[in-house]
Enzyme design. Structure first.
Site, PDB file in Angstrom:
ATOM      1  CE1 TYR A 157      -3.952   2.026   0.571  1.00 38.95           C
ATOM      2  CE2 TYR A 157      -3.013   3.163   2.500  1.00 38.95           C
ATOM      3  CZ  TYR A 157      -3.446   3.087   1.293  1.00 38.95           C
ATOM      4  OH  TYR A 157      -4.856   4.187   1.795  1.00 38.95           O
TER       5      TYR A 157
HETATM    6  N1  LIG Z   1      -9.448   5.428   5.175  1.00 37.39           N
HETATM    7  C1  LIG Z   1      -8.293   6.138   5.100  1.00 37.39           C
HETATM    8  O1  LIG Z   1      -8.268   5.746   6.097  1.00 37.39           O
HETATM    9  C2  LIG Z   1      -8.337   6.444   4.336  1.00 37.39           C
HETATM   10  C3  LIG Z   1      -6.710   6.904   4.980  1.00 37.39           C
HETATM   11  C4  LIG Z   1      -5.927   7.036   3.455  1.00 37.39           C
HETATM   12  C5  LIG Z   1      -6.306   7.062   2.035  1.00 37.39           C
HETATM   13  N2  LIG Z   1      -7.069   6.831   1.898  1.00 37.39           N
HETATM   14  C6  LIG Z   1      -7.684   6.844   0.507  1.00 37.39           C
HETATM   15  O2  LIG Z   1      -8.795   6.721  -0.136  1.00 37.39           O
HETATM   16  C7  LIG Z   1      -9.786   6.104  -0.421  1.00 37.39           C
HETATM   17  C8  LIG Z   1     -11.113   5.584  -0.672  1.00 37.39           C
HETATM   18  O3  LIG Z   1     -11.132   5.266   0.283  1.00 37.39           O
HETATM   19  P1  LIG Z   1     -12.159   5.095   1.511  1.00 37.39           P
HETATM   20  O4  LIG Z   1     -11.531   4.756   3.015  1.00 37.39           O
HETATM   21  O5  LIG Z   1     -13.297   6.158   1.635  1.00 37.39           O
HETATM   22  O6  LIG Z   1     -12.157   3.209   2.083  1.00 37.39           O
HETATM   23  P2  LIG Z   1     -14.083   2.393   1.235  1.00 37.39           P
HETATM   24  O7  LIG Z   1     -13.191   0.980   0.687  1.00 37.39           O
HETATM   25  O8  LIG Z   1     -14.832   3.670   2.163  1.00 37.39           O
HETATM   26  O9  LIG Z   1     -14.073   3.379  -0.132  1.00 37.39           O
HETATM   27  C9  LIG Z   1     -13.240   2.826  -1.196  1.00 37.39           C
HETATM   28  C10 LIG Z   1     -14.019   2.962  -2.521  1.00 37.39           C
HETATM   29  O10 LIG Z   1     -12.972   2.103  -3.900  1.00 37.39           O
HETATM   30  C11 LIG Z   1     -14.337   1.413  -4.140  1.00 37.39           C
HETATM   31  N3  LIG Z   1     -13.352   0.306  -4.756  1.00 37.39           N
HETATM   32  C12 LIG Z   1     -12.280  -0.405  -4.618  1.00 37.39           C
HETATM   33  N4  LIG Z   1     -11.672  -1.121  -5.612  1.00 37.39           N
HETATM   34  C13 LIG Z   1     -12.187  -0.941  -6.564  1.00 37.39           C
HETATM   35  C14 LIG Z   1     -11.901  -0.826  -7.669  1.00 37.39           C
HETATM   36  N5  LIG Z   1     -10.838  -1.953  -8.271  1.00 37.39           N
HETATM   37  N6  LIG Z   1     -12.929  -0.547  -9.350  1.00 37.39           N
HETATM   38  C15 LIG Z   1     -13.695   0.539  -8.889  1.00 37.39           C
HETATM   39  N7  LIG Z   1     -14.263   0.753  -7.669  1.00 37.39           N
HETATM   40  C16 LIG Z   1     -13.816   0.076  -6.536  1.00 37.39           C
HETATM   41  C17 LIG Z   1     -15.665   0.909  -3.024  1.00 37.39           C
HETATM   42  O11 LIG Z   1     -16.324  -0.299  -3.626  1.00 37.39           O
HETATM   43  C18 LIG Z   1     -15.102   1.625  -2.587  1.00 37.39           C
HETATM   44  O12 LIG Z   1     -16.598   2.845  -2.844  1.00 37.39           O
HETATM   45  C19 LIG Z   1      -8.451   4.963  -1.034  1.00 37.39           C
HETATM   46  O13 LIG Z   1      -8.300   5.503  -2.149  1.00 37.39           O
HETATM   47  C20 LIG Z   1      -8.013   4.613   0.124  1.00 37.39           C
HETATM   48  O14 LIG Z   1      -6.422   3.882  -0.307  1.00 37.39           O
HETATM   49  C21 LIG Z   1      -8.102   6.481   2.809  1.00 37.39           C
END
Ligand SMILES: NC(=O)c1ccc[n+]([C@@H]2O[C@H](COP(=O)([O-])OP(=O)(O)OC[C@H]3O[C@@H](n4cnc5c(N)ncnc54)[C@H](O)[C@@H]3O)[C@@H](O)[C@H]2O)c1
Length: 255
Positions: A157
């Site tokens: 990651y």
């Molecule tokens: N939550 C955290 O603490 C955090 C911290 C840093 C970065 N992020 C990043 O934020 C972004 C959103 O994540 P989140 O925290 O809202 O989590 P989440 O799991 O709620 O959302 C992730 C979304 O991506 C979609 N997804 C995953 N694989 C996919 C694919 N192959 N095609 C289409 N859609 C796909 C999922 O269905 C979901 O809608 C991500 O890129 C994650 O890496 C999150």
């Protein structure tokens, strides 16, 4: 003022978390939003909510790792709303809790596929539409604090989110003179489904994540969505190639 009035924005990973919060916020701010993810029932519900609140939204199911799905999503968005002004490439996949040598090949490949190939697929299909319109555009890619510093037990990651920032800078350089801005968000710990899943795998990380931010808490997804809205809007017209922290001060402690 409606920050995104008159703009069409495509949001990936919109079925939950940050992407879903962004879809609601962008629509409130006047954008027509197309929401892409694999879980179409959730997308349909989101579109119904946005429409009921007076917004404009379109659900486009698909997987960001598949170029054809992304091409179709971009084309359907442009057909429905008459172009594409901005994109929030936010779909992501994370696992944690394993040291580098313990990560299996499938997990490594999936992490790279969703986070890196997914963003590349999106940029490669969205930017030509923006260039052809003559109006330029703005793209925001979701990276992470893990994109600028190592966090423990998540080597794939960390590598993937570093790559997102590299690709963001490269795209900003390629298209800056033609009116397309490309930025990344350095997202800190945020309470979403992904976070819940990570904490199931490695519960000990909750305290680590809370302590990492100088604000000593996690973000609500809408706090991240607000920064994405600004970067998609004309209010950030001289910002490109940047990795913008929305992390409660976590990266202030990284150096
Ligand atoms: N939550 C955290 O603490 C955090 C911290 C840093 C970065 N992020 C990043 O934020 C972004 C959103 O994540 P989140 O925290 O809202 O989590 P989440 O799991 O709620 O959302 C992730 C979304 O991506 C979609 N997804 C995953 N694989 C996919 C694919 N192959 N095609 C289409 N859609 C796909 C999922 O269905 C979901 O809608 C991500 O890129 C994650 O890496 C999150």
């Amino acid at each position: 003022m409606s920050m995104l009035a008159g703009k069409t924005v495509m949001i990936t990973g919109a079925s939950s978390g940050i992407g879903a919060a962004a879809a609601r916020l962008f629509a409130e701010q006047g954008a027509a939003v197309s929401v892409m993810a694999r879980r179409t029932a959730l997308l349909d519900r989101l579109v119904d909510d946005i429409t009921a609140a007076g917004g404009r939204a379109l659900a486009v199911g698909g997987d960001v790792t598949r170029g054809q799905d992304v091409a179709d999503a971009v084309a359907r968005t442009a057909d429905a709303f008459g172009g594409l002004d901005a994109a929030f490439n936010n779909a992501g996949y994370a696992t944690a809790g394993q040291a580098l040598h313990e990560i299996d090949e499938e997990t490594y490949a999936r992490t790279m596929d969703v986070n890196v190939r997914g963003v590349w697929n999106c940029l490669a299909h969205q930017i030509p539409v923006m260039l052809r319109s003559g109006r330029g555009g703005a793209v925001v890619n979701t990276s992470s604090v893990a994109g600028v510093a190592a966090t423990g037990a998540s080597a794939a990651y960390v590598a993937a989110k570093h790559a997102v920032i590299g690709m963001t800078k490269a795209a900003a350089a390629d298209y800056g003179s033609r009116g397309v801005r490309v930025n990344a968000l350095v997202v800190g710990s945020t309470r979403t489904e992904m976070m819940e899943q990570v904490l199931v795998e490695a519960p000990q990380l909750e305290q680590v994540f809370m302590a990492a931010a100088v604000q000593k808490r996690m973000a609500d997804p809408v706090e991240v969505a607000r920064a994405a809205a600004w970067l998609c809007s004309d209010l950030s017209s001289f910002v490109t190639g940047a990795a913008v922290p929305v992390d409660g001060g976590a990266t202030a402690l990284c150096d």
